[in-house]
Design a protein around this motif. Structure first.
Motif, PDB file in Angstrom:
ATOM      1  N   TRP A  40       0.831  -1.210   0.000  1.00  0.00           N
ATOM      2  CA  TRP A  40       0.000   0.000   0.000  1.00  0.00           C
ATOM      3  C   TRP A  40       0.861   1.254   0.000  1.00  0.00           C
ATOM      4  CZ3 TRP A  40      -4.606   0.821  -1.633  1.00  0.00           C
ATOM      5  CH2 TRP A  40      -5.530  -0.219  -1.638  1.00  0.00           C
ATOM      6  N   ARG A  41       1.950   1.229   0.775  1.00  0.00           N
ATOM      7  CA  ARG A  41       2.866   2.384   0.774  1.00  0.00           C
ATOM      8  C   ARG A  41       3.429   2.611  -0.624  1.00  0.00           C
ATOM      9  NH1 ARG A  41       3.970   0.563   5.855  1.00  0.00           N
ATOM     10  NH2 ARG A  41       5.668  -0.791   5.210  1.00  0.00           N
ATOM     11  N   GLU A  42       3.858   1.538  -1.274  1.00  0.00           N
ATOM     12  CA  GLU A  42       4.422   1.656  -2.623  1.00  0.00           C
ATOM     13  C   GLU A  42       3.373   2.136  -3.629  1.00  0.00           C
ATOM     14  OE1 GLU A  42       6.937   1.729  -5.858  1.00  0.00           O
ATOM     15  OE2 GLU A  42       7.318   1.838  -3.717  1.00  0.00           O
ATOM     16  N   LYS A  43       2.165   1.594  -3.539  1.00  0.00           N
ATOM     17  CA  LYS A  43       1.084   1.998  -4.443  1.00  0.00           C
ATOM     18  C   LYS A  43       0.753   3.482  -4.255  1.00  0.00           C
ATOM     19  CE  LYS A  43      -2.217  -0.948  -5.273  1.00  0.00           C
ATOM     20  NZ  LYS A  43      -2.393  -1.304  -6.676  1.00  0.00           N
ATOM     21  N   VAL A  44       0.645   3.935  -3.000  1.00  0.00           N
ATOM     22  CA  VAL A  44       0.347   5.347  -2.725  1.00  0.00           C
ATOM     23  C   VAL A  44       1.499   6.227  -3.211  1.00  0.00           C
ATOM     24  CG1 VAL A  44       0.034   7.058  -0.887  1.00  0.00           C
ATOM     25  CG2 VAL A  44      -1.268   4.925  -0.849  1.00  0.00           C
ATOM     26  N   ARG A  45       2.744   5.829  -2.926  1.00  0.00           N
ATOM     27  CA  ARG A  45       3.907   6.605  -3.375  1.00  0.00           C
ATOM     28  C   ARG A  45       3.892   6.767  -4.896  1.00  0.00           C
ATOM     29  NH1 ARG A  45       8.010   6.290  -6.059  1.00  0.00           N
ATOM     30  NH2 ARG A  45       7.912   4.066  -6.417  1.00  0.00           N
ATOM     31  N   PHE A  46       3.674   5.671  -5.599  1.00  0.00           N
ATOM     32  CA  PHE A  46       3.664   5.726  -7.059  1.00  0.00           C
ATOM     33  C   PHE A  46       2.501   6.576  -7.570  1.00  0.00           C
ATOM     34  CE2 PHE A  46       2.405   4.399 -11.258  1.00  0.00           C
ATOM     35  CZ  PHE A  46       3.605   4.382 -11.942  1.00  0.00           C
ATOM     36  N   THR A  47       1.298   6.371  -7.020  1.00  0.00           N
ATOM     37  CA  THR A  47       0.102   7.088  -7.479  1.00  0.00           C
ATOM     38  C   THR A  47       0.232   8.590  -7.231  1.00  0.00           C
ATOM     39  OG1 THR A  47      -1.257   5.136  -7.109  1.00  0.00           O
ATOM     40  CG2 THR A  47      -2.410   7.227  -7.273  1.00  0.00           C
ATOM     41  N   VAL A  48       0.700   8.988  -6.067  1.00  0.00           N
ATOM     42  CA  VAL A  48       0.893  10.412  -5.778  1.00  0.00           C
ATOM     43  C   VAL A  48       1.920  10.998  -6.745  1.00  0.00           C
ATOM     44  CG1 VAL A  48       1.784  12.053  -4.063  1.00  0.00           C
ATOM     45  CG2 VAL A  48       0.142  10.302  -3.382  1.00  0.00           C
ATOM     46  N   GLY A  49       2.997  10.282  -6.986  1.00  0.00           N
ATOM     47  CA  GLY A  49       4.002  10.752  -7.944  1.00  0.00           C
ATOM     48  C   GLY A  49       3.431  10.900  -9.345  1.00  0.00           C
ATOM     49  N   GLU A  50       2.607   9.956  -9.752  1.00  0.00           N
ATOM     50  CA  GLU A  50       1.989  10.021 -11.085  1.00  0.00           C
ATOM     51  C   GLU A  50       1.017  11.191 -11.177  1.00  0.00           C
ATOM     52  OE1 GLU A  50       0.938   9.087 -15.044  1.00  0.00           O
ATOM     53  OE2 GLU A  50       2.715   8.754 -13.826  1.00  0.00           O
ATOM     54  N   MET A  51       0.236  11.418 -10.129  1.00  0.00           N
ATOM     55  CA  MET A  51      -0.690  12.568 -10.142  1.00  0.00           C
ATOM     56  C   MET A  51       0.088  13.888 -10.168  1.00  0.00           C
ATOM     57  SD  MET A  51      -3.893  11.718 -10.269  1.00  0.00           S
ATOM     58  CE  MET A  51      -3.439  10.437 -11.419  1.00  0.00           C
ATOM     59  N   GLU A  52       1.182  13.965  -9.416  1.00  0.00           N
ATOM     60  CA  GLU A  52       2.016  15.173  -9.446  1.00  0.00           C
ATOM     61  C   GLU A  52       2.590  15.399 -10.844  1.00  0.00           C
ATOM     62  OE1 GLU A  52       4.826  14.539  -6.266  1.00  0.00           O
ATOM     63  OE2 GLU A  52       3.468  15.456  -4.797  1.00  0.00           O
ATOM     64  N   ARG A  53       3.016  14.318 -11.506  1.00  0.00           N
ATOM     65  CA  ARG A  53       3.563  14.429 -12.860  1.00  0.00           C
ATOM     66  C   ARG A  53       2.487  14.960 -13.816  1.00  0.00           C
ATOM     67  NH1 ARG A  53       3.315  12.192 -17.602  1.00  0.00           N
ATOM     68  NH2 ARG A  53       1.923  10.528 -16.995  1.00  0.00           N
ATOM     69  N   ARG A  54       1.282  14.410 -13.723  1.00  0.00           N
ATOM     70  CA  ARG A  54       0.191  14.852 -14.602  1.00  0.00           C
ATOM     71  C   ARG A  54      -0.174  16.314 -14.335  1.00  0.00           C
ATOM     72  NH1 ARG A  54      -3.849   9.549 -14.590  1.00  0.00           N
ATOM     73  NH2 ARG A  54      -2.261   8.076 -15.297  1.00  0.00           N
TER      74      ARG A  54
END
Length: 183
Positions: free
Chosen positions: A166-180
């Motif tokens: 869950w930590r990895e999924k949240v880290r990746f998802t937040v990073g992807e949203m920031e990129r977008r």
């Protein structure tokens, strides 16, 4: 990097053939979101969307995002078949050229009271505006890495419900949203 879609008066973040990662209205335009009172099955939804956009005096190419609801997660083959049907209408509207799709999309599979078939919850399109505030939409699917492979292969920590996953999924998802958002 965002690409221009002049026919719709917006820029978009390229992603995969079935959707873009987001859209931003060009200067002099804004994105209007329209939510249906009830879920509307795909074919009827496309017809109602077309009528709404035309009544607003806009071309169908101004369609820039949609929010779908589906009965359950698709199999890989089922998702491919669904998307082939979905993009057929986008091609007819001048939005999809067999390669690039500027329309952002989310597709949620509710556990409570799911629809009987894939349906529209809401859609967005561009319209003229005098506001100077940026207007944008971001697509769902942020837990899937880009590139080749099936969704299960690209989803971060697929079906892993451990705290570390869950930590990895949240880290990746937040990073992807920031990129977008940065695009």
């Amino acid at each position: 990097m965002a690409s221009e879609f002049a026919a719709g008066n917006y820029r978009f973040i390229p992603a995969v053939f079935q959707y873009s990662s987001g859209a931003q209205a060009n200067a002099g335009y804004e994105i209007e979101r329209v939510r249906f009172d009830r879920l509307v099955p795909l074919a009827e939804g496309f017809a109602r969307i077309a009528a709404y956009i035309k009544d607003a005096g806009r071309p169908l190419t101004s369609f820039c995002a949609c929010e779908l609801r589906s009965p359950a997660a698709f199999t890989e083959d089922g998702f491919r078949a669904f998307n082939q049907h979905y993009v057929k209408t986008l091609a007819e509207w001048g939005l999809f050229d067999d390669t690039i799709n500027p329309v952002a999309r989310s597709n949620v599979c509710p556990e409570i009271d799911p629809p009987a078939e894939p349906s529209f919850h809401a859609f967005s399109f561009t319209r003229a505006s005098t506001t100077t505030s940026p207007s944008f939409v971001i697509a769902g699917g942020a837990e899937a890495r880009g590139g080749p492979g099936s969704y299960p292969e690209r989803i971060v920590c697929y079906r892993d419900l451990s705290p570390g996953a869950w930590r990895e999924k949240v880290r990746f998802t937040v990073g992807e949203m920031e990129r977008r958002l940065a695009e």
